[in-house]
Design a protein around this motif. Structure first.
Motif, PDB file in Angstrom:
ATOM      1  N   LEU A  82     -57.052  -0.450  -8.754  1.00  0.00           N
ATOM      2  CA  LEU A  82     -56.601  -1.503  -8.190  1.00  0.00           C
ATOM      3  C   LEU A  82     -57.270  -1.268  -6.753  1.00  0.00           C
ATOM      4  N   THR A  83     -57.788  -2.045  -5.918  1.00  0.00           N
ATOM      5  CA  THR A  83     -58.411  -2.120  -4.738  1.00  0.00           C
ATOM      6  C   THR A  83     -57.595  -3.393  -3.856  1.00  0.00           C
ATOM      7  N   HIS A  84     -57.141  -3.197  -2.738  1.00  0.00           N
ATOM      8  CA  HIS A  84     -56.541  -4.247  -1.749  1.00  0.00           C
ATOM      9  C   HIS A  84     -57.294  -4.166  -0.685  1.00  0.00           C
ATOM     10  N   ASP A  85     -57.453  -5.649  -0.390  1.00  0.00           N
ATOM     11  CA  ASP A  85     -58.193  -5.907   1.055  1.00  0.00           C
ATOM     12  C   ASP A  85     -57.234  -6.929   1.727  1.00  0.00           C
ATOM     13  N   PRO A  86     -57.235  -6.616   3.112  1.00  0.00           N
ATOM     14  CA  PRO A  86     -56.595  -7.950   3.877  1.00  0.00           C
ATOM     15  C   PRO A  86     -57.163  -9.116   3.842  1.00  0.00           C
ATOM     16  N   LEU A  87     -56.589 -10.340   3.546  1.00  0.00           N
ATOM     17  CA  LEU A  87     -57.268 -11.656   3.820  1.00  0.00           C
ATOM     18  C   LEU A  87     -56.716 -12.021   5.014  1.00  0.00           C
ATOM     19  N   ARG A  88     -57.670 -12.695   5.754  1.00  0.00           N
ATOM     20  CA  ARG A  88     -57.785 -13.074   7.178  1.00  0.00           C
ATOM     21  C   ARG A  88     -57.969 -14.639   7.359  1.00  0.00           C
ATOM     22  N   ASP A  89     -57.216 -15.384   8.261  1.00  0.00           N
ATOM     23  CA  ASP A  89     -57.787 -16.543   8.332  1.00  0.00           C
ATOM     24  C   ASP A  89     -58.951 -16.550   9.500  1.00  0.00           C
ATOM     25  N   CYS A 101     -59.243  -5.769  -9.518  1.00  0.00           N
ATOM     26  CA  CYS A 101     -58.646  -5.181 -10.737  1.00  0.00           C
ATOM     27  C   CYS A 101     -60.070  -4.684 -11.308  1.00  0.00           C
ATOM     28  N   GLU A 102     -59.900  -3.587 -11.791  1.00  0.00           N
ATOM     29  CA  GLU A 102     -60.932  -2.792 -12.750  1.00  0.00           C
ATOM     30  C   GLU A 102     -60.473  -2.317 -14.053  1.00  0.00           C
ATOM     31  N   ASP A 103     -60.585  -2.914 -15.091  1.00  0.00           N
ATOM     32  CA  ASP A 103     -60.031  -2.296 -16.479  1.00  0.00           C
ATOM     33  C   ASP A 103     -60.849  -1.017 -16.822  1.00  0.00           C
TER      34      ASP A 103
END
Length: 303
Positions: A82-89, A101-103
């Protein structure tokens, strides 16, 4: 997929929905851990990653095991990265996070398999080196000169090599008893008919037991060629084996065409039997030739 700052679903693409076996419309607006319940320790770990991402950091989780619930109610084990990136407006304000997500289940299983193979290979090499070292010491005790030593030792190493070739051909699943006997005895067959007969159930031994029986058989065959039933034309060897639970009993019965004289010398075969674990041998010199009862036992005997 995309979560808002309250960790509720905003969006999930088709690949994510197919991989997680979730319909898209049913998860929008739902809290992520209501959709994917988990153990509290795992939830705490993920929340810590989510919070760090919502504070502006890119976070990652490697090789995370998950049990995905299928449509039929069954569960399937998967490994995710799993990799998480901030979501900005448009103003740069963080309004959520994007999880990619990568299986990696297949890759993970391959890595685990390779580690297991490497460990097993190392174990087998160490065992082989120990056996070869013991063979060298014991062979030296029974050799009259250096040439005799080299010849005997080389033959024994060749026997181990034949066993390894057979194991390789069988994908290291162990060997059937008849395969072990035939590999050693086939070169000694008469032109018209075999000088031996084999009788017993199709029992498969473990790798270590296959190697041990191969070494024992090599010594018995060598002695039968030098002194026993395979020395002269007309002799015959009968081998019979039975399995009883965790015990294997092998009868080695020589019928010679010549007279043999029992020897009181302690030969290599006797020393080998004493060296190998879980093998007991009873000898009986009859007028017809040598009769042996070989007993092998133990939980790790049969494959």
């Amino acid at each position: 997929m995309v979560l808002d700052t309250d960790l509720r679903f905003i969006f999930a693409n088709k690949a994510y929905l197919e991989a997680t076996h979730r319909p898209g419309e049913d998860i929008k607006g739902l809290y992520v851990f209501d959709v994917f319940p988990d153990e509290q320790d795992r939830i705490d770990l993920l929340i810590s990653k989510f919070e760090a991402t919502l504070n502006g950091r890119v976070t990652q989780l490697k090789a995370q095991p998950y049990q995905l619930k299928m449509e039929d109610g069954s569960f399937q084990d998967r490994i995710w990265q799993l990799t998480h990136d901030p979501l900005r407006d448009e103003t740069g304000t963080i309004i959520g996070l994007i999880q990619r997500c990568e299986d990696i289940t297949h890759q993970h299983l391959l890595e685990q398999r390779n580690k297991a193979i490497s460990h097993e290979l190392s174990h087998r090499i160490k065992n082989s080196m120990s056996v070869i070292s013991a063979l060298a010491r014991i062979t030296s005790r029974n050799a009259d000169n250096i040439d005799d030593y080299v010849e005997s030792f080389t033959r024994r190493i060749d026997a181990i090599s034949r066993a390894n070739d057979l194991l390789l051909d069988n994908d290291w699943r162990g060997l059937r008893i008849d395969e072990i006997f035939k590999a050693e005895l086939k070169p000694l067959e008469d032109e018209d008919q075999a000088a031996y007969s084999l009788d017993g159930p199709p029992v498969r031994l473990t790798i270590d037991a296959s190697k041990n029986l191969s070494m024992v058989l090599h010594e018995l065959t060598t002695n039968a060629v030098k002194y026993g039933c395979l020395k002269e034309t007309g002799g015959h060897l009968t081998v019979h084996w039975v399995r009883d639970a965790d015990t294997l009993t092998i009868k080695w019965l020589e019928s010679c065409s010549h007279t043999i004289t029992p020897s009181d010398n302690i030969g290599f075969g006797t020393r080998l039997f004493d060296m190998l674990p879980s093998i007991a041998v009873e000898r009986d010199f009859t007028p017809a030739g040598l009769h042996l009862t070989i007993t092998m036992d133990g939980e790790m005997l049969f494959a």
